[in-house]
Motif scaffolding. Structure first.
Motif, mmCIF file in Angstrom:
data_model
loop_
_atom_site.group_PDB
_atom_site.id
_atom_site.type_symbol
_atom_site.label_atom_id
_atom_site.label_comp_id
_atom_site.label_asym_id
_atom_site.label_seq_id
_atom_site.Cartn_x
_atom_site.Cartn_y
_atom_site.Cartn_z
ATOM 1 N N ARG A 164 -50.177 -0.005 -21.841
ATOM 2 C CA ARG A 164 -49.666 0.991 -20.893
ATOM 3 C C ARG A 164 -48.386 1.666 -21.378
ATOM 4 O O ARG A 164 -47.646 1.115 -22.174
ATOM 5 N N SER A 165 -48.125 2.840 -20.838
ATOM 6 C CA SER A 165 -46.854 3.533 -21.038
ATOM 7 C C SER A 165 -45.909 3.104 -19.917
ATOM 8 O O SER A 165 -46.295 2.349 -19.037
ATOM 9 N N THR A 214 -49.131 4.614 -17.322
ATOM 10 C CA THR A 214 -50.500 5.069 -17.528
ATOM 11 C C THR A 214 -51.233 4.119 -18.460
ATOM 12 O O THR A 214 -50.661 3.664 -19.446
ATOM 13 N N LEU A 244 -53.178 3.467 -21.451
ATOM 14 C CA LEU A 244 -53.441 4.207 -22.683
ATOM 15 C C LEU A 244 -54.689 3.688 -23.394
ATOM 16 O O LEU A 244 -55.402 4.446 -24.042
ATOM 17 N N ASP A 292 -62.130 4.326 -27.886
ATOM 18 C CA ASP A 292 -62.002 5.543 -27.086
ATOM 19 C C ASP A 292 -60.780 5.410 -26.200
ATOM 20 O O ASP A 292 -60.856 4.851 -25.107
ATOM 21 N N ASP A 303 -57.890 5.742 -23.547
ATOM 22 C CA ASP A 303 -57.974 6.203 -22.167
ATOM 23 C C ASP A 303 -57.064 7.406 -21.911
ATOM 24 O O ASP A 303 -57.367 8.237 -21.066
ATOM 25 N N ALA A 304 -55.936 7.482 -22.610
ATOM 26 C CA ALA A 304 -54.973 8.567 -22.417
ATOM 27 C C ALA A 304 -54.040 8.612 -23.619
ATOM 28 O O ALA A 304 -53.953 7.659 -24.391
ATOM 29 N N GLY A 305 -53.335 9.727 -23.770
ATOM 30 C CA GLY A 305 -52.326 9.857 -24.813
ATOM 31 C C GLY A 305 -50.973 9.412 -24.289
ATOM 32 O O GLY A 305 -50.731 9.441 -23.085
ATOM 33 N N GLY A 306 -50.091 9.011 -25.165
ATOM 34 C CA GLY A 306 -48.763 8.591 -24.761
ATOM 35 C C GLY A 306 -48.221 7.532 -25.698
ATOM 36 O O GLY A 306 -48.846 7.188 -26.693
#
Length: 104
Positions: free
Chosen positions: A34-35, A49, A51, A83, A85-88
């Protein structure tokens, strides 16, 4: 500063207990990356979020071993999230069993 000495067998037992907790659900556990700011306690709600979610094998780890002066349990297989889940920027992570119970 005083040095503390702990019996290596006790450490091995505790590492094996953590591995058993990750495997406690009906299927494989996972790691969330996570971020954001890490919560103060594992019982606090996760922040930031998600990641990446990295699935683990079941069992997640082999038995702990004495690698004098360290103790280690190695993850089984090569866990990967193919894959994102999100960028960060990754800031912290949490390990869960398959029932979404967080594990220390």
């Amino acid at each position: 500063m005083a040095n503390a000495h702990v019996n290596v067998n006790l450490i091995i037992q505790n590492v094996d207990n953590i591995s058993d907790a990750i495997d406690a659900g009906l299927s494989a556990g996972f790691i969330e990356i996570r971020s954001g700011t890490q919560p103060a306690r594992v019982t606090d709600a996760p922040t930031g979020t998600v990641l990446a979610t990295i699935p683990l094998q079941d069992p997640a780890m082999g038995a702990a071993a004495n690698l004098n002066p360290n103790v280690r349990a190695q993850l089984n297989g090569t866990p990967a999230d193919n894959d994102a889940d999100a960028g960060g920027t990754a800031a912290w992570g949490r390990v869960y069993d398959s029932e979404f119970r967080s594990r220390p």
